[in-house]
Motif scaffolding. Structure first.
Motif, PDB file in Angstrom:
ATOM      1  N   MET A 123      -4.137  -1.822  -8.036  1.00  0.00           N
ATOM      2  CA  MET A 123      -3.748  -0.825  -9.140  1.00  0.00           C
ATOM      3  C   MET A 123      -4.594   0.508  -9.059  1.00  0.00           C
ATOM      4  O   MET A 123      -4.048   1.619  -9.340  1.00  0.00           O
ATOM      5  CB  MET A 123      -4.238  -1.811 -10.584  1.00  0.00           C
ATOM      6  CG  MET A 123      -4.228  -1.130 -11.726  1.00  0.00           C
ATOM      7  SD  MET A 123      -4.493  -2.119 -12.997  1.00  0.00           S
ATOM      8  CE  MET A 123      -6.281  -2.037 -13.077  1.00  0.00           C
ATOM      9  N   TYR A 178       3.806   2.482  -4.138  1.00  0.00           N
ATOM     10  CA  TYR A 178       3.368   3.285  -5.266  1.00  0.00           C
ATOM     11  C   TYR A 178       4.515   4.452  -5.287  1.00  0.00           C
ATOM     12  O   TYR A 178       4.698   5.276  -4.298  1.00  0.00           O
ATOM     13  CB  TYR A 178       2.020   3.538  -5.521  1.00  0.00           C
ATOM     14  CG  TYR A 178       1.927   4.628  -6.336  1.00  0.00           C
ATOM     15  CD1 TYR A 178       1.901   4.210  -7.769  1.00  0.00           C
ATOM     16  CD2 TYR A 178       1.633   6.106  -6.274  1.00  0.00           C
ATOM     17  CE1 TYR A 178       1.953   5.359  -8.850  1.00  0.00           C
ATOM     18  CE2 TYR A 178       1.433   7.117  -7.212  1.00  0.00           C
ATOM     19  CZ  TYR A 178       1.586   6.644  -8.703  1.00  0.00           C
ATOM     20  OH  TYR A 178       1.535   7.702  -9.831  1.00  0.00           O
ATOM     21  N   GLU A 195       1.091  -1.031  -0.041  1.00  0.00           N
ATOM     22  CA  GLU A 195      -0.031   0.012  -0.030  1.00  0.00           C
ATOM     23  C   GLU A 195       0.981   1.162   0.126  1.00  0.00           C
ATOM     24  O   GLU A 195       0.280   2.498  -0.265  1.00  0.00           O
ATOM     25  CB  GLU A 195      -0.677  -0.063   1.264  1.00  0.00           C
ATOM     26  CG  GLU A 195      -2.126  -1.101   1.291  1.00  0.00           C
ATOM     27  CD  GLU A 195      -1.856  -2.253   1.784  1.00  0.00           C
ATOM     28  OE1 GLU A 195      -0.378  -2.473   2.080  1.00  0.00           O
ATOM     29  OE2 GLU A 195      -2.698  -3.328   1.557  1.00  0.00           O
ATOM     30  N   ASN A 199       4.705   1.975 -10.773  1.00  0.00           N
ATOM     31  CA  ASN A 199       3.438   2.628 -11.345  1.00  0.00           C
ATOM     32  C   ASN A 199       2.266   1.691 -11.177  1.00  0.00           C
ATOM     33  O   ASN A 199       2.261   0.731 -10.413  1.00  0.00           O
ATOM     34  CB  ASN A 199       3.672   2.615 -12.926  1.00  0.00           C
ATOM     35  CG  ASN A 199       3.776   1.591 -13.646  1.00  0.00           C
ATOM     36  OD1 ASN A 199       3.283   0.611 -13.235  1.00  0.00           O
ATOM     37  ND2 ASN A 199       4.164   1.853 -14.963  1.00  0.00           N
ATOM     38  N   PRO A 200       1.060   2.131 -11.604  1.00  0.00           N
ATOM     39  CA  PRO A 200      -0.348   1.340 -10.971  1.00  0.00           C
ATOM     40  C   PRO A 200      -0.076   0.094 -11.917  1.00  0.00           C
ATOM     41  O   PRO A 200      -0.637  -1.097 -10.976  1.00  0.00           O
ATOM     42  CB  PRO A 200      -1.368   2.352 -11.773  1.00  0.00           C
ATOM     43  CG  PRO A 200      -0.826   3.573 -11.640  1.00  0.00           C
ATOM     44  CD  PRO A 200       0.537   3.595 -11.845  1.00  0.00           C
ATOM     45  N   GLN A 260       2.100  -1.987  -9.445  1.00  0.00           N
ATOM     46  CA  GLN A 260       1.109  -2.425  -8.365  1.00  0.00           C
ATOM     47  C   GLN A 260       0.421  -3.661  -8.557  1.00  0.00           C
ATOM     48  O   GLN A 260       0.328  -4.430  -7.651  1.00  0.00           O
ATOM     49  CB  GLN A 260       0.118  -1.242  -8.057  1.00  0.00           C
ATOM     50  CG  GLN A 260       1.187  -0.221  -7.166  1.00  0.00           C
ATOM     51  CD  GLN A 260       1.127  -0.282  -5.659  1.00  0.00           C
ATOM     52  OE1 GLN A 260       0.089  -0.500  -5.107  1.00  0.00           O
ATOM     53  NE2 GLN A 260       2.141  -0.294  -5.203  1.00  0.00           N
ATOM     54  N   ALA A 320      -3.442   3.035  -6.720  1.00  0.00           N
ATOM     55  CA  ALA A 320      -2.382   3.928  -7.314  1.00  0.00           C
ATOM     56  C   ALA A 320      -2.612   4.637  -8.453  1.00  0.00           C
ATOM     57  O   ALA A 320      -1.931   5.659  -8.519  1.00  0.00           O
ATOM     58  CB  ALA A 320      -0.993   3.017  -7.875  1.00  0.00           C
ATOM     59  N   GLN A 321      -3.752   4.419  -9.048  1.00  0.00           N
ATOM     60  CA  GLN A 321      -4.276   5.552 -10.013  1.00  0.00           C
ATOM     61  C   GLN A 321      -4.823   6.664  -9.643  1.00  0.00           C
ATOM     62  O   GLN A 321      -4.611   7.837 -10.010  1.00  0.00           O
ATOM     63  CB  GLN A 321      -5.180   4.613 -11.299  1.00  0.00           C
ATOM     64  CG  GLN A 321      -4.390   3.683 -12.159  1.00  0.00           C
ATOM     65  CD  GLN A 321      -5.405   3.068 -13.004  1.00  0.00           C
ATOM     66  OE1 GLN A 321      -6.053   1.938 -12.433  1.00  0.00           O
ATOM     67  NE2 GLN A 321      -5.751   3.437 -14.156  1.00  0.00           N
TER      68      GLN A 321
END
Lengths: 421, 421
Positions: B216, A35, A32, A165-166, A169, B219-220
């Motif tokens: 994901m 990122y 968590e 990056n996402p 992740q 993070a976005q």
């Protein structure tokens, strides 16, 4: 009257710095919190993806062999013996002309090897039991996502030093990385020197200005990926400065000072380096702004003496301190990313030395265009606000006209260059 | 057999969303915490910069009138009556043929109006008193930075909605913004739905996969500038999901769910919206992936039902949720930045609908080039890791060949587009 220093080429200055402090430290953080951090180890597939054969669509899982005789003129019927959604596992062993109603993402039931999408199936009931029929053959494996199709266990999927990056992740989660090995943020100590400096909350008085450099550099350290320890501001007094710098060194990975490195009467950093026993790597670079940038090393630890002039300070940080921070973050391309762009305004000034002009790069019809982001006076912090790049205007030139192709260094970038000089 | 939904054009979908939640909320944060935030008010110059006439070089401050007769054949001498560094203020009133030794950044002493740089002065002593001489005239104002030269009090220097970068940090400090008005990060609630989902730390079991979408999307959300409240994962059970969604709504600005929006047998989000009394803005968009993206509004608050498919989820967020987050951050260009690029690989697939291909954009000789970042199977999260852009391949086309100019949406960007559709 005043000390003459021998300027060295930019590439030599950078090379001298990069000989020090060559590797990062790993720390584990919760996914968590990962990122925007840099991977300190390769991301390896810890399982196949998918890790079971699965249905990629909603429909009916069948044994393809049972569809062999199906055609427009020959409807084949199936008894629907089970009904599963994603996450459910059918306990049935599917026999001849049996089917399982299956939702996207669910595991293929034992014995089945194809999925009939809803659109091509006709559903009905027969003696109260659900059935469906098809009018074409399905091949073995049709509409099935096979185990390991996306990734095979053991594969290296993302390299060490990559910014998380996402998408990464999602991969970390998929492979069970609850704790992610990331590069520890290098701790960068920061002093602003100058008797003229006020804190941001202090009212202005004649002759004094608010300390803006340390806020600017703190943001640049953060942008580069480091962690800031701001020690405060120092007056231009040798003993105070010496003691402060000496005491700060132990607790940080890198120490940055702003101001006090020129040849003015109250510029004490050169003497401080000498009394510390630090080795000065260089104290003058053939560039504008930032020529007085001084870098020293003390027991393998780097001390950056940046100019007190905001623009020189800014450029000095990006060219000399940023790559070391990125190196400590395991990044394979630690330097500012160099690209080509079309200059959109004239730059008539002659350049005895290579000049870094604070610029705004933008895109027009898929091409990079660049324009200075303000007047190029070295004391103007205003032009830094709009700067997302530095245009490199090589030394020994008589100015540049609009339309010329120039090289630029990109400031808001996570790609970098291996060696731009 | 299954519900038919009417797809709407992308631009219509985005327009319906943008009609809601139109303005951000201001909060004040310490300047040390403001880097990377968005200004919620214009940055105004609270004083002139510089706020006093200052010396931009080391040298001697003089009255230019005294240099009038100086020439190669006529040396003019000055008595050096004071010595000041930056931050010091000379108490002397400078008279005829007097000078003050002055360092860069120091305030011009009363009566002086020009600075003689060290390089052009000859220094010596006379009766134990320091003197200097010059061999040329200095004009009034020569080598002086005048009050207000860089900025005038009251000027708007940076517009509301701008991301705070290191240069803006310097300006905030210069103008005494100890507390910076920034846009409050919108709080985005997040649920992942799906009986198949395991937590990241759980071991794999047949038929189940680890929940990667919520990591994901989290993070976005962060990349877009929002703050995440992850409520956890939900099984595909109507009552559990309904209660969870209902209870979550009050505490957040926006609510995002992943999964459960398709027409599968266990996709309950449509019914949940209905029972909530939420107005569904659309439940199908003419695009791939992400066509099942569903957006509803409940008392002016937006609920985003993103697909459970990672790629569709990713694209759905960027196209539909990101612009609302950016709007709440006061950003004038809230949508993904659209640019043109040259496609570097063939894309032979026919496109009945507009397709967003996860891509890697790079620069070659100052031109943007783009290439898909992995196989374009909608269930492949691997291709998301390398994606920094989405290539837009318009619907109704038969594929694209390398060398074609295409439009792209840039993902790692702070500029944005006003309206890219």
């Amino acid at each position: 009257m005043f000390e003459r220093r021998q300027p060295i080429p930019i590439a030599d200055a950078v090379r001298k710095i990069m000989e020090f402090q060559s590797h990062g430290v790993i720390e584990k953080v919760l996914i968590e919190e990962s990122y925007g951090r840099f991977l300190a180890e390769n991301l390896v597939a810890t399982c196949d993806v998918p890790h079971f054969d699965r249905a990629p669509y909603d429909g009916f899982a069948i044994r393809s062999i049972d569809s062999r005789e199906a055609s427009v003129s020959n409807t084949v019927e199936f008894e629907v013996v089970d009904h599963i959604g994603a996450g459910m596992v059918s306990q049935k062993m599917i026999g001849k002309n049996q089917a399982v109603r299956i939702m996207t993402g669910a595991m293929m039931p034992a014995g089945t090897d194809a999925v009939v999408m809803f659109e091509v199936a006709q559903t009905f009931e027969k003696n109260g039991i659900p059935h469906m029929s098809i009018k074409r053959e399905f091949k073995k494996g049709e509409n099935v996502s096979f185990r390991g199709e996306d990734a095979k266990e053991g594969e290296v999927l993302v390299k060490k030093g990559t910014l998380i990056n996402p998408g990464i992740q999602a991969m970390l989660a998929t492979f069970g990385y609850k704790h992610v090995p990331v590069a520890k943020k290098p701790l960068v100590g920061l002093f602003a020197t100058g008797t003229e400096l006020l804190e941001v909350e202090e009212p202005l008085v004649p002759g004094k200005i608010r300390n803006s450099n340390s806020h600017m550099i703190a943001a640049q350290i953060e942008r580069a990926g480091g962690k800031v320890h701001y020690f405060g501001k120092l007056p231009d007094e040798f003993d105070t400065c010496f003691t402060a710098v000496k005491n700060a060194l132990d607790g940080v990975d890198i120490l940055i000072t702003t101001g006090g490195v020129s040849v003015g009467d109250f510029d004490f950093l050169p003497e401080i380096y000498e009394k510390l026993g630090a080795e000065v790597l260089f104290n003058k670079v053939a560039m504008r702004p930032g020529s007085v940038t001084t870098v020293a090393q003390h027991k393998g630890k780097l001390l950056f003496g940046l100019s007190g002039n905001p623009s020189a300070c800014y450029v000095g940080f990006e060219l000399f301190a940023r790559p070391i921070i990125r190196r400590l973050l395991c990044v394979p391309k630690p330097h500012l990313r160099k690209e080509k762009a079309e200059l959109k305004t004239d730059f008539p000034k002659a350049n005895p030395f290579t000049r870094f002009v604070r610029s705004s790069v933008y895109i027009e019809d898929g091409r990079l265009m660049v324009t200075p982001s303000g007047l190029d006076k070295s004391n103007i912090i205003m032009s830094l606000a709009g700067a997302n790049s530095l245009t490199i205007l090589p030394g020994g030139t008589r100015g540049f006209t609009s339309g010329t192709e120039v090289e630029i260094l990109m400031l808001e970038d996570q790609i970098g260059s291996e060696w731009p000089w």
